[in-house]
Design an enzyme around this catalytic site. Structure first.
Site, mmCIF file in Angstrom:
data_model
loop_
_atom_site.group_PDB
_atom_site.id
_atom_site.type_symbol
_atom_site.label_atom_id
_atom_site.label_comp_id
_atom_site.label_asym_id
_atom_site.label_seq_id
_atom_site.Cartn_x
_atom_site.Cartn_y
_atom_site.Cartn_z
ATOM 1 N N HIS A 147 26.134 -26.999 -55.025
ATOM 2 C CA HIS A 147 25.354 -27.417 -53.846
ATOM 3 C C HIS A 147 26.268 -27.747 -52.676
ATOM 4 O O HIS A 147 25.899 -28.527 -51.812
ATOM 5 C CB HIS A 147 24.545 -28.675 -54.186
ATOM 6 C CG HIS A 147 23.602 -28.513 -55.326
ATOM 7 N ND1 HIS A 147 22.571 -27.621 -55.294
ATOM 8 C CD2 HIS A 147 23.536 -29.118 -56.542
ATOM 9 C CE1 HIS A 147 21.893 -27.689 -56.435
ATOM 10 N NE2 HIS A 147 22.457 -28.585 -57.210
ATOM 11 N N HIS A 164 16.849 -27.061 -57.236
ATOM 12 C CA HIS A 164 17.334 -26.030 -58.152
ATOM 13 C C HIS A 164 16.276 -24.969 -58.382
ATOM 14 O O HIS A 164 16.241 -24.309 -59.406
ATOM 15 C CB HIS A 164 17.721 -26.614 -59.497
ATOM 16 C CG HIS A 164 18.526 -27.854 -59.380
ATOM 17 N ND1 HIS A 164 17.949 -29.088 -59.207
ATOM 18 C CD2 HIS A 164 19.862 -28.042 -59.363
ATOM 19 C CE1 HIS A 164 18.915 -29.995 -59.103
ATOM 20 N NE2 HIS A 164 20.064 -29.393 -59.178
#
Ligand SMILES: Nc1ncnc2c1ncn2[C@@H]1O[C@H](COP(=O)(O)OP(=O)(O)O)[C@@H](O)[C@H]1O
Ligand SMILES: Nc1ncnc2c1ncn2[C@@H]1O[C@H](COP(=O)(O)OP(=O)(O)O)[C@@H](O)[C@H]1O
Ligand SMILES: [Mg+2]
Ligand SMILES: [Mg+2]
Ligand SMILES: [Mg+2]
Ligand SMILES: [Mg+2]
Lengths: 333, 214, 333, 214
Positions: free
Chosen positions: C58, C220
């Site tokens: 991320h 996600h």
């Protein structure tokens, strides 16, 4: 398949994104004239002002670097298209003070044409403007023909050091010399692994095979000559760095600035993995990694790929690179 | 009659050239996607819009100046800078102040070409718009020597521009974005040269028509 | 089709990217212990230290925000997977001074489990640790069940204000209170338009139709419930902002911080166009856009989409948001 | 013989559970891609690697502690935290210090479950690993009451875990990533519950074998 981009009408992309930039950073930049981004608080009139120009669709480049310590104005063209000379002239007049203006131009046909026409006009109007071309892409021309080489992410250190010099009150000639020293000591190479969608047309801007990458890809998908099978991060970093070091003739003990720039869809995760290998290779070669910058500074929409830049630093350039700046997308404390 | 080109004829030439480009802009973009970034047709549309807008003024010189300046203002990369320079450059010919007879026409267009030639090192053979522009203007001068009318001169120029554009298929690009593709551009016309041919065809058609209606 | 990412072996992604981060910003962060990123120069022992944890993939979140004025340490898990409790404990011990540690945790099942286990261990060892959960994603739970709501980009203002408070020498309880006030006054909503490739498996992390977008997408790719046909930038901004304003119960005259965060492939061009509309709508509603941040702060690989966050500011929070900080990917002068 | 579980048997149980997961990890990831992020099989592989590593120590308690701590160290999201807690939690049963007879086995596993239950609010019916874990451990206690051997007890536990895992197909997820999908998870087993069934099947197979060879 419909283009999956958050836009409104394609013809409004540029004014809308610039409006967004000015609204998001009201203390740093403002939108003025015809698609000009200028500093919110102009610098004092006795300092050299920096102006740049270039097509849009490459955000945060170029207008994201207007602000204290870097640019005074940026003239944004249409998507991937240079702005016309009259608007560049408008920007120059806007920021022109007693110390003159340095016009930084990335070597791309359209931009150079606009810039040259602008310089003719500026001369005719008696304005004090000097121009520097950045052309550090080693894939687009041989070493003895720098005029063939394109300008890629190397604009960033040029804005930075020239901007810092201007902020220190140096003269136009001094700022130009500093910009030139930075420019002559930098080299960039790009690699692309997947294409992007042109936001105005919805078409892919180039084609690449499923397992291919292309070293030497230009900023707008102008193909290079280095099409090859996909490589690992380490292999890619090694190939590109070797080519750059050879072209720069970097020597043991010298100090380098390294920039790894993401083209759009390539993640920061990957940029950092590539950077790691660059750092290791330099260490093995006893070349000093003096300064680094890893992130997205000039993109080509959601293209996957990177630009790797190396530049030889000296004490003065390092000091100017480290000097504070405060722009929307480059802040140094 | 040998005829002259005044404000009225110039406006018609502009309108006709604009129409010709609008007819064929799709092909121009296709050519540019082979050798460049695929935007040439769109850019030419924006450029010829300026030809329409520029027509309201009164003298040829003002019309030309207006058109040139407005075209320079189009964010069009190479072609708007060069075409803007072309029209703006024409106004540096002293002859463009009054209605243009054939020698004045040639001189005016030569001034435009001279301005363009200062901005680019490209010359015929380099696979750019110069491959159409240079022969077109040379044929205007030849028409003067042959004592032809402005209508005939422009007809010759359009023919020369078209032949020049077609000749670019056999060339390898050395300027503009296309140069990075080198040999891959062979077999395709240069889009900028194709545009010049369309513009001159438009000019010529307008003059031919205005002669008929006279 | 081979995955087009610059990586080496999938199992080495995390250590290599962290090594890259530490090599690129040696004056700001260092890599230590087992995948811990800590400040290069630790803060003085009498100040509260901030620790966070979370999966990788991320970037720049979360480790890119370690540095002066923000985090003291970040515990990086595997790709999209929370780090185990023993490593979180290790980080806490590393930065624990006399003033204690604030552990900032994004509300995701795995992270919370690790954090809770860590808190048990820390208690048993007599460490002075307080924990704050961020849960501001309005799509993942109703308003009266904040524990259902996921933590998205809201971690950024929480790190920022709590980090600034710690830097000012506030106590652990004060830092916690400030973090809580920020947390309770923020709301986020995400939208996805195209999926990303999981860098370890090479598989897409979710599926979306060619002309679809999904509002409420998790970090996600956990699906939301707002699948709809693609909308323009302005329509998307309006829909999302309305939902956020309603949930926050924002009132005329209040001051907001707005963050528009790119998920990966969505360009800054688009983020700025979306932001423009947010700014216009707020103006029309007479709600003040006090501060803004537009860019990539937490990504999900090359997913296309955004997270939009709004937060109510008061004078103290604004001051802390404006305080200087110096981390790899967030610098305030 | 009713038998006991010493270091040797525990090691065999771990090895066998690891083998069972390795056999079926593909299915686990498939299940997780329906309801979660598709990584559960990979995570379980990393978790059972720790079971192998933990075996070198000498007493059951140390082995369990080692395994628990090492599993907690796996970056595995929910499942490594819960399974790590499970093994670590077992060591809080005083009975785990010496070779485990059936009551000690039940008490040890109950301590593991108690530790897990402190970390999650999920209970049977919520479509998580608890749907397999809770009945498995309840059946160990029932086996104690029925005076069964550790082998029989573990056989019952494996059966209960399997039945529990299968029952999750009919449930709607309320915990973990899967909860955001709600009804969409119906008709598919919960991956974590399926793992628990595999682990207990592995435990049971090891004990059954070691009984045969005894
Ligand atoms: N340096 C140059 N000199 C002359 N003509 C040029 C030059 N560069 C480009 N051109 C002309 O411009 C055309 C491309 O125009 P266009 O596509 O509108 O601009 P761009 O290449 O900036 O996208 C080429 O086909 C060529 O005829
Ligand atoms: N809060 C919870 N309580 C109990 N079990 C849970 C919880 N969250 C997740 N699980 C279990 O973990 C499994 C998913 O594990 P895994 O895929 O390895 O972790 P993650 O969801 O973090 O990717 C689920 O199938 C479920 O059985
Ligand atoms: Mg173009
Ligand atoms: Mg083009
Ligand atoms: Mg996971
Ligand atoms: Mg999972």
């Amino acid at each position: 398949m419909r283009m999956k981009k958050f836009i409104n009408r394609p013809e409004n992309i540029v004014p809308e994104l610039l409006e967004g930039l000015a609204l998001a950073f009201p203390d740093k930049v403002r939108l003025t004239g015809s698609n000009l981004i200028a500093r919110a608080v102009p610098k004092s009139k006795d300092k050299v002002a920096l102006v740049t120009l270039g097509g849009s669709g490459h955000e945060p480049g170029l207008s994201g670097f207007v602000g204290e310590g870097m640019l005074d104005a940026s003239v944004a063209g249409e998507i991937f298209a240079a702005p016309g000379a009259p608007r560049v002239l408008e920007a120059i007049k806007l920021v022109h003070g007693d110390a003159g203006v340095l016009l930084v131009v990335l070597n791309h046909a359209g931009d150079v044409l606009s810039a040259n026409i602008t310089m003719d006009m500026a001369k005719r109007e008696g304005l004090n403007v000097k121009m520097i071309l950045t052309h550090e892409d080693i894939s687009s021309g041989p070493k003895d023909q720098p005029e063939e080489r394109r300008g890629l992410v190397g604009f960033l250190p040029v804005y930075k050091v020239a901007g810092a010099a201007a902020e220190q009150g140096r003269t136009l000639d001094q700022c130009l010399q500093i910009a030139q020293r930075m420019e002559q000591n930098m080299r960039t190479l790009a690699v692309a692994v997947s294409t992007a969608t042109h936001p105005s047309t919805g078409q892919p801007i180039f084609e690449l095979g499923d397992d291919e990458m292309e070293i030497g890809m230009g900023q707008h998908g102008e193909a290079g000559t280095g099409r090859m099978k996909l490589k690992t991060a380490d292999e890619t970093a090694e190939i590109m760095l070797e080519m750059l070091l050879a072209d720069l003739e970097a020597k043991v003990g010298e100090e380098l600035l390294v920039i790894v720039n993401g083209a759009g869809a390539t993640t920061l995760m990957e940029l950092l993995i590539l950077f790691r290998r660059v750092s290791q290779v330099l260490k093995a070669k006893k070349i000093k990694l003096a300064r680094a910058k890893v992130g997205e500074f000039i993109t080509t929409q959601e293209q996957a790929g990177i630009q790797m830049m190396i530049a030889r630093l000296d004490a003065e350039l390092t000091g100017l690179w480290d000097a504070p700046c405060d722009t929307p997308y480059f802040v140094v404390r | 009659m040998t005829g002259t080109i005044g404000q009225h004829e110039l406006s018609q030439m502009f309108r006709s050239a604009a129409a010709r480009i609008r007819e064929r802009h799709g092909e121009l973009s296709v050519l540019d996607s082979v050798s460049g970034d695929g935007d040439h047709g769109t850019t030419m549309l924006r450029i010829v819009d300026q030809l329409d807008i520029a027509q309201s003024s009164s003298e040829p010189k003002t019309i030309l100046h207006d058109a040139g300046w407005k075209i320079l203002n189009v964010d069009g990369g190479a072609s708007s800078s060069l075409l803007g320079t072309f029209f703006l450059g024409m106004t540096e010919a002293p002859e463009c102040n009054s209605p243009l007879d054939c020698p004045a026409l040639a001189a005016t267009f030569e001034a435009g070409l001279a301005a363009v030639s200062k901005q680019t090192r490209a010359r015929p053979g380099d696979k750019t718009m110069m491959d159409a522009l240079v022969p077109a203007i040379e044929s205007l001068r030849a028409a003067v020597h042959a004592g032809k009318s402005v209508v005939e001169a422009m007809q010759d120029a359009a023919g020369a521009a078209r032949a020049g554009a077609e000749s670019t298929s056999g060339l390898t690009a050395r300027f503009g974005r296309a140069k990075f593709l080198g040999e891959k551009t062979r077999g395709h016309q240069d889009p900028g040269a194709a545009s010049i041919a369309l513009l001159f065809e438009g000019f010529s058609m307008a003059l031919a028509e205005s002669k008929e209606t006279q």
